[in-house]
Design a protein around this motif. Structure first.
Motif, PDB file in Angstrom:
ATOM      1  N   SER A 168       0.844  -1.196   0.000  1.00 55.99           N
ATOM      2  CA  SER A 168       0.000   0.000   0.000  1.00 55.99           C
ATOM      3  C   SER A 168       0.878   1.245   0.000  1.00 55.99           C
ATOM      4  N   LEU A 169       0.520   2.206  -0.838  1.00 54.15           N
ATOM      5  CA  LEU A 169       1.258   3.461  -0.941  1.00 54.15           C
ATOM      6  C   LEU A 169       0.290   4.624  -0.830  1.00 54.15           C
ATOM      7  N   ASP A 170       0.662   5.622  -0.042  1.00 52.82           N
ATOM      8  CA  ASP A 170      -0.104   6.860   0.037  1.00 52.82           C
ATOM      9  C   ASP A 170       0.489   7.866  -0.935  1.00 52.82           C
ATOM     10  N   LEU A 171      -0.328   8.320  -1.877  1.00 51.76           N
ATOM     11  CA  LEU A 171       0.117   9.250  -2.901  1.00 51.76           C
ATOM     12  C   LEU A 171      -0.779  10.477  -2.889  1.00 51.76           C
TER      13      LEU A 171
ATOM     14  N   ALA B 285      -3.629  13.900  -7.257  1.00 49.39           N
ATOM     15  CA  ALA B 285      -3.324  13.965  -8.690  1.00 49.39           C
ATOM     16  C   ALA B 285      -2.659  12.683  -9.166  1.00 49.39           C
ATOM     17  N   GLU B 286      -1.755  12.117  -8.366  1.00 48.23           N
ATOM     18  CA  GLU B 286      -1.077  10.888  -8.769  1.00 48.23           C
ATOM     19  C   GLU B 286      -2.041   9.708  -8.802  1.00 48.23           C
ATOM     20  N   CYS B 287      -2.931   9.618  -7.803  1.00 50.03           N
ATOM     21  CA  CYS B 287      -3.910   8.523  -7.799  1.00 50.03           C
ATOM     22  C   CYS B 287      -4.831   8.609  -9.009  1.00 50.03           C
ATOM     23  N   ARG B 288      -5.260   9.816  -9.341  1.00 43.96           N
ATOM     24  CA  ARG B 288      -6.123   9.993 -10.509  1.00 43.96           C
ATOM     25  C   ARG B 288      -5.393   9.611 -11.792  1.00 43.96           C
TER      26      ARG B 288
ATOM     27  N   PHE C  55      -7.152   2.505  -4.091  1.00 40.75           N
ATOM     28  CA  PHE C  55      -7.787   2.027  -2.866  1.00 40.75           C
ATOM     29  C   PHE C  55      -8.032   3.241  -1.979  1.00 40.75           C
ATOM     30  N   GLY C  56      -9.141   3.941  -2.236  1.00 38.40           N
ATOM     31  CA  GLY C  56      -9.401   5.169  -1.514  1.00 38.40           C
ATOM     32  C   GLY C  56      -8.917   6.378  -2.295  1.00 38.40           C
ATOM     33  N   GLU C  57      -8.979   7.540  -1.657  1.00 43.29           N
ATOM     34  CA  GLU C  57      -8.658   8.791  -2.345  1.00 43.29           C
ATOM     35  C   GLU C  57      -7.162   9.003  -2.496  1.00 43.29           C
ATOM     36  N   ASN C  58      -6.362   8.527  -1.535  1.00 41.08           N
ATOM     37  CA  ASN C  58      -4.934   8.793  -1.557  1.00 41.08           C
ATOM     38  C   ASN C  58      -4.091   7.521  -1.531  1.00 41.08           C
ATOM     39  N   THR C  59      -4.694   6.370  -1.738  1.00 44.74           N
ATOM     40  CA  THR C  59      -3.972   5.111  -1.562  1.00 44.74           C
ATOM     41  C   THR C  59      -4.092   4.247  -2.807  1.00 44.74           C
ATOM     42  N   VAL C  60      -2.990   3.604  -3.167  1.00 46.14           N
ATOM     43  CA  VAL C  60      -2.986   2.605  -4.227  1.00 46.14           C
ATOM     44  C   VAL C  60      -2.359   1.326  -3.680  1.00 46.14           C
TER      45      VAL C  60
END
Length: 648
Positions: free
Chosen positions: A517-520, A523-526, A545-550
């Motif tokens: 899991s990475l918090d980004l 803009a990067e997640c989009r 996975f959520g607004e700021n997580t991939v």
């Protein structure tokens, strides 16, 4: 008859629009800044099809009356300045009166506005710079500006726009930047009926950084506070060891205006000191406040670049602020970061002088940097490997052609007096191997039970023998009457690069039992969500996975899991820097991916892994250099060595 003509207003407005309105993000920036100048406390932005179909910005600001709503579409009509002296003391975002007529000249634009206390509002419609009608309407206090069909009358400009995902990333980035400077204003950004940013109001900056750019980046930041007689600096910068490969994560604000400034960037770099690796940058969010008379913001059409009266003083002040913040963080922090960004933190607690020696926690062992060569002990398994080849049945490429092309001529530089001769073949203890999975997997387990050749003899390579490893970075071997030196990182980088280029290794990805899991940033997640095929072509399987997580569900087969998150973020930064990727034909980005995944210098290889690397290197189309042009192998003949020692 004069040949000089005065251009019509609609033509001059289109020329001005080419300078101010570069892309949909420029429209969003100008309209949001107008809302802030109108003292808005809540701003809502709605985007459809990356802004080409619709851009709508509504606010609860002061609004405009009937006359101002019509006059705002005139060129150089502004309420921000009135005299020449006002240009030297600008504190508002807009002041030139170019944004509204420029936007209106290249779109279908509608403005609905009402001042507080007025009984009714007004709606103004402009088509391609020509006003259509004005109507009284009922609306909430504030202003709602709607821009449709951007660049509908300039097809050439529309063709130069990037992909929708890239334009959306620029919009998200500009809204994020502006919201950072105004934590007391609520922002909401939705794209294609999906909420991207929804931030409340507050006085503290850190919650907004965490909300926009992710928890990992926010938790790695330390505060920056510095003030001189003429400059005040506040903000945050990441701790030592948390860096990115591009400068795009350094957000700079001058008097709350997002800008790009080389003196400030230089000050940040110098403040980080010599410990900062070449080509790496500390993410930062810095706010600089100084007298408006000391800064000129009227040097760029979009006001991105600014000039300062004393750039040297500014750079030195930024340097001191950053150096103080990092030094204070190093003194006060109880742990030292020893992992790449994006991975679980491993820490070493500092020693207390009062503690007994036996209570000290184990320290992280550092690689031996002495100029010695280690000879690996004899393994108990066969050295034969599965060669890397587009066709398994293809004949093996001769290793002799590589050695022949790698020969290097030297000139004798005189006889040197050697006082001591070090023990070049000193044995070193084996440690845990850190080679990539691709080399370990290339060894055939079925061969382990068979009889093995002499320890340093490689099958099907003639007389090539490995002597050892120099600083766990270079493979030292002999063949016939020459010494062969191989850079293990450059060689593995070339192997991985050609694998990515040809996709000839069967499966390119390895599934992870436990996803990473990475918090980004938003803009990067989009961007990842819109361009997942880019990362799949490199071997990554990514899910938002959520607004700021991939989540990384799979990584390239050649990559170690313990550094996969950091490698992925570096590759993401490279791709989003210019917003383009053309798959396997995009050689620079494939080279970057191969470089990040390749075995590093000082990663210790065992003999099986060394054999697999040389085996795969022999099958490369261009094995003599890495994708960046550095040589992978050097072949020194006996004659050249004798010349070096003055024997010839």
């Amino acid at each position: 008859m004069s040949i000089i003509k005065v251009l019509p207003d609609h033509v001059s407005n289109k020329i001005a629009a080419g300078e101010v309105i570069e892309r949909p993000a420029s429209v969003v920036k100008e309209l949001v800044e107008n809302a802030l100048d109108a003292h808005a406390k809540r701003i809502s932005i709605r985007i459809e099809r990356a802004g080409q179909r619709l851009i709508s910005v509504s606010d609860d600001g002061d609004g405009m009356d009937h006359d101002d709503a019509i006059l705002c579409f005139e060129a150089h009509a502004t309420s921000k300045i009135t005299t020449e002296e006002d240009i030297l003391h600008i504190r508002s975002f807009g002041f030139r009166g170019e944004a509204m007529p420029s936007i209106a000249s290249v779109s279908r634009m509608t403005v609905r506005t009402r001042k507080r206390g007025s009984q009714e509002g007004i709606q103004v419609t402009v088509l391609g710079g020509i006003m259509q009608d004005t109507l009284p309407v009922g609306c909430a206090p504030g202003t709602e500006t709607t821009v449709r069909d951007l660049f509908f009358n300039i097809p050439a400009r529309k063709k130069f726009l990037k992909s929708n995902s890239t334009e959306e990333r620029h919009i998200t980035e500009i809204v994020s930047l502006i919201s950072l400077a105004h934590p007391d204003v609520a922002f909401e950004l939705s794209m294609d009926n999906r909420t991207i940013i929804s931030s409340g109001t507050g006085e503290d900056l850190m919650p907004r950084i965490r909300d926009i750019y992710g928890r990992d980046l926010a938790d790695a930041m330390v505060p920056v506070e510095h003030e001189t007689e003429r400059i005040r600096i506040r903000g945050f910068i990441t701790k030592r060891g948390v860096t990115r490969p591009t400068r795009q994560d350094q957000r700079i604000f001058v008097n709350d205006r997002p800008v790009e400034s080389l003196p400030i960037y230089r000050g940040i770099k110098e403040g980080c000191g010599p410990m900062l690796d070449k080509g790496r940058y500390h993410p930062a969010v810095l706010f600089l406040y100084l007298d408006p008379a000391l800064v000129d913001i009227n040097v760029h059409p979009a006001k991105r670049e600014v000039r300062f009266r004393n750039e040297f003083e500014l750079a030195m002040t930024v340097r001191d602020a950053v150096a103080e913040a990092l030094s204070e963080a190093a003194r006060s922090d109880n742990t030292f970061l020893i992992r790449p960004f994006g991975q679980p933190v491993q820490t070493v607690l500092p020693r207390e002088e009062s503690e007994p020696e036996e209570s000290h926690p184990p320290e992280i062992p550092l690689p031996d940097r002495k100029n010695t060569i280690s000879v690996p002990s004899s393994p108990s398994t066969d050295f034969r490997t599965q060669p890397f080849s587009p066709q398994p049945a293809a004949p093996r490429t001769s290793f002799d052609r590589i050695l022949l092309a790698a020969k290097v001529d030297y000139r004798p530089i005189g006889v040197l007096q050697v006082r001591t001769v070090p023990d070049l073949f000193r044995e070193q203890e084996d440690s845990a191997s850190t080679i990539r999975e691709t080399l370990r997997d290339s060894v055939n387990p079925a061969d382990s039970a068979q009889s093995i050749p002499p320890p340093r003899s490689f099958p099907e390579r003639g007389e090539l023998k490995v002597l050892g490893f120099f600083e766990n970075a270079y493979i030292i071997a002999t063949m016939k009457d020459s010494i062969v030196l191989i850079d293990q990182h450059a060689a593995h980088e070339r192997v991985l690069y050609e694998k990515l280029l040809k996709k000839s290794s069967g499966t390119l990805s390895q599934k992870l039992l436990i996803p990473i899991s990475l918090d980004l940033s938003r803009a990067e997640c989009r961007f990842i969500e819109k361009n997942h095929e880019i990362f799949e072509s490199l071997g990554f399987e990514v899910d938002t996975f959520g607004e700021n997580t991939v989540k990384l569900n799979a990584i390239p087969a050649a990559m170690r899991q313990d550094n996969a998150g950091g490698v992925f973020q570096d590759i993401l930064a490279r791709i989003t820097e210019d917003g383009t990727f053309s798959g396997r034909t995009d050689a620079p980005k494939l080279a970057q991916a191969a470089c990040k995944a390749a075995v590093k210098a000082h990663d210790k290889l065992n003999m099986e892994e060394c054999t697999a690397l040389l085996d795969q290197m022999a099958q490369c189309d261009l094995p003599f250099c890495c994708p960046h042009g550095r040589p992978t192998i050097i072949n020194l003949s006996r004659n050249e060595i004798e010349r070096r020692f003055g024997r010839r």
